[in-house]
Design a protein around this motif. Structure first.
Motif, PDB file in Angstrom:
ATOM      1  N   ARG A  89       0.835  -1.212   0.000  1.00 56.15           N
ATOM      2  CA  ARG A  89       0.000   0.000   0.000  1.00 56.15           C
ATOM      3  C   ARG A  89       0.862   1.251   0.000  1.00 56.15           C
ATOM      4  N   LYS A  90       1.959   1.218   0.704  1.00 53.77           N
ATOM      5  CA  LYS A  90       2.868   2.361   0.712  1.00 53.77           C
ATOM      6  C   LYS A  90       3.417   2.613  -0.684  1.00 53.77           C
ATOM      7  N   ARG A  91       3.832   1.548  -1.380  1.00 54.20           N
ATOM      8  CA  ARG A  91       4.371   1.701  -2.727  1.00 54.20           C
ATOM      9  C   ARG A  91       3.328   2.256  -3.697  1.00 54.20           C
TER      10      ARG A  91
ATOM     11  N   TYR B  99       0.677   4.140  -2.956  1.00 53.38           N
ATOM     12  CA  TYR B  99       0.414   5.542  -2.642  1.00 53.38           C
ATOM     13  C   TYR B  99       1.565   6.434  -3.097  1.00 53.38           C
ATOM     14  N   GLU B 100       2.779   6.038  -2.794  1.00 53.19           N
ATOM     15  CA  GLU B 100       3.935   6.875  -3.100  1.00 53.19           C
ATOM     16  C   GLU B 100       4.095   7.067  -4.611  1.00 53.19           C
ATOM     17  N   TYR B 101       3.774   6.060  -5.388  1.00 56.84           N
ATOM     18  CA  TYR B 101       3.890   6.213  -6.838  1.00 56.84           C
ATOM     19  C   TYR B 101       2.873   7.244  -7.341  1.00 56.84           C
ATOM     20  N   VAL B 102       1.648   7.172  -6.863  1.00 54.70           N
ATOM     21  CA  VAL B 102       0.638   8.147  -7.267  1.00 54.70           C
ATOM     22  C   VAL B 102       1.012   9.537  -6.767  1.00 54.70           C
TER      23      VAL B 102
ATOM     24  N   ARG C 228      -5.061   3.644 -13.718  1.00 52.00           N
ATOM     25  CA  ARG C 228      -5.134   2.416 -12.918  1.00 52.00           C
ATOM     26  C   ARG C 228      -4.318   1.280 -13.541  1.00 52.00           C
ATOM     27  N   HIS C 229      -4.442   1.096 -14.860  1.00 50.22           N
ATOM     28  CA  HIS C 229      -3.745  -0.022 -15.509  1.00 50.22           C
ATOM     29  C   HIS C 229      -2.227   0.171 -15.490  1.00 50.22           C
ATOM     30  N   LYS C 230      -1.789   1.437 -15.552  1.00 46.34           N
ATOM     31  CA  LYS C 230      -0.347   1.695 -15.498  1.00 46.34           C
ATOM     32  C   LYS C 230       0.196   1.418 -14.102  1.00 46.34           C
ATOM     33  N   LEU C 231      -0.583   1.776 -13.087  1.00 46.10           N
ATOM     34  CA  LEU C 231      -0.151   1.519 -11.715  1.00 46.10           C
ATOM     35  C   LEU C 231       0.009   0.028 -11.481  1.00 46.10           C
ATOM     36  N   LEU C 232      -0.893  -0.769 -12.013  1.00 46.43           N
ATOM     37  CA  LEU C 232      -0.779  -2.221 -11.884  1.00 46.43           C
ATOM     38  C   LEU C 232       0.507  -2.716 -12.521  1.00 46.43           C
ATOM     39  N   ASP C 233       0.881  -2.153 -13.657  1.00 45.41           N
ATOM     40  CA  ASP C 233       2.099  -2.576 -14.348  1.00 45.41           C
ATOM     41  C   ASP C 233       3.359  -2.265 -13.553  1.00 45.41           C
ATOM     42  N   VAL C 234       3.407  -1.092 -12.899  1.00 45.31           N
ATOM     43  CA  VAL C 234       4.655  -0.657 -12.272  1.00 45.31           C
ATOM     44  C   VAL C 234       4.876  -1.244 -10.876  1.00 45.31           C
ATOM     45  N   VAL C 235       3.794  -1.648 -10.200  1.00 44.24           N
ATOM     46  CA  VAL C 235       3.994  -2.141  -8.829  1.00 44.24           C
ATOM     47  C   VAL C 235       4.211  -3.642  -8.754  1.00 44.24           C
ATOM     48  N   SER C 236       3.970  -4.347  -9.854  1.00 46.36           N
ATOM     49  CA  SER C 236       4.266  -5.780  -9.937  1.00 46.36           C
ATOM     50  C   SER C 236       3.580  -6.584  -8.826  1.00 46.36           C
ATOM     51  N   LEU C 237       2.255  -6.430  -8.753  1.00 50.65           N
ATOM     52  CA  LEU C 237       1.464  -7.204  -7.805  1.00 50.65           C
ATOM     53  C   LEU C 237       0.474  -8.071  -8.571  1.00 50.65           C
ATOM     54  N   PRO C 238       0.122  -9.231  -8.041  1.00 47.96           N
ATOM     55  CA  PRO C 238      -0.962 -10.006  -8.651  1.00 47.96           C
ATOM     56  C   PRO C 238      -2.239  -9.167  -8.705  1.00 47.96           C
ATOM     57  N   SER C 239      -3.046  -9.373  -9.725  1.00 46.94           N
ATOM     58  CA  SER C 239      -4.225  -8.534  -9.952  1.00 46.94           C
ATOM     59  C   SER C 239      -5.148  -8.483  -8.743  1.00 46.94           C
TER      60      SER C 239
END
Length: 243
Positions: free
Chosen positions: A14-16, A18-21, A29-40
């Motif tokens: 969650r910290k990662r 928030y900090e990216y945004v 939303r779709h770009k954030l999913l790509d950069v944080v490397s978490l399962p959907s």
């Protein structure tokens, strides 16, 4: 999340997020999913948690940090109708243009610096463990014509004092826009526990100094020869308003 609450997170994920945004102002939303490397599924869980806790907000698939700065207020004069409201990322270009319009006519070094910070960071609002930055804007027919900015340190020993800047485009002066913006920033600072706001202006900017004085600000200090303007050393006047 309250406007001055320091961010605190239940997990590193969650910290990662928030900090990216926070660093980027707005993120799809779709770009954030790509950069944080978490399962959907895990991504959705953490993102919904950040939204429900008031850390992030989403509109049409675009995420930005969520801070409650107050309502939209409409004012009407003989010459125009204007809104004063919290600034948002969509105001970025209008803010830059308005600050540059004001600083092109009158020397306002702190405001010039803020414009450069905006351009460098590409984000209107900042809120992290070190500092916060927020804007209220005045708009006419949807266009930004004035701003007030508050720089809000998060360091414990400096949390009681906020730096404020303010400006209105020349074409819209005389309608009380600056007065409403100044008051909005001061009222917000007082409501959030600040004890003082200050504004630093070159002594050559007589209009700004007169404006602040009329509205109850006092000269707290003068820094001699603090600026070099047009090849000459110029004093900085530090104006303050105690809450």
């Amino acid at each position: 999340m309250g406007a001055m609450e320091r961010p605190a997170f239940s997990s590193d994920a969650r910290k990662r997020l928030y900090e990216y945004v926070e660093r980027n102002g707005t993120v799809k939303r779709h770009k954030l999913l790509d950069v944080v490397s978490l399962p959907s599924e895990e991504f959705r869980e953490h993102l919904e948690g950040l939204k429900s806790d008031g850390y992030l907000q989403e509109e049409d698939g675009t995420l930005e940090i969520a801070l409650e700065f107050g309502a939209v207020t409409e004012y009407e004069t003989d010459d125009c109708t204007f809104l004063v409201r919290p600034g948002r990322q969509a105001d970025f270009d209008g803010l830059i243009d308005t600050i540059r319009d004001v600083t092109a006519a009158e020397t306002y070094v702190v405001a010039e610096t803020i414009a450069e910070e905006l351009l460098y960071e590409d984000a209107v609002t900042r809120h992290n463990s070190v500092k916060s930055r927020m804007f209220f804007v005045a708009t006419v027919d949807g266009d930004v014509v004035g701003w007030t900015h508050l720089d809000l340190p998060q360091i414990e020993h400096a949390q009681g004092t906020a730096q404020q800047t303010i400006g209105v485009r020349e074409a819209y002066r005389g309608n009380g826009i600056g007065t409403k913006l100044l008051a909005r920033g001061v009222e917000w600072a007082e409501a959030n526990g600040f004890r003082k706001v200050y504004n630093s202006v070159p002594i050559t900017n007589e209009r700004a100094l007169e404006f602040l004085t009329v509205h109850g600000w006092d000269t707290e200090a003068i820094r001699r020869d603090h600026y070099e303007i047009d090849g000459e050393c110029v004093d900085e006047v530090m104006m303050a308003y105690k809450l």
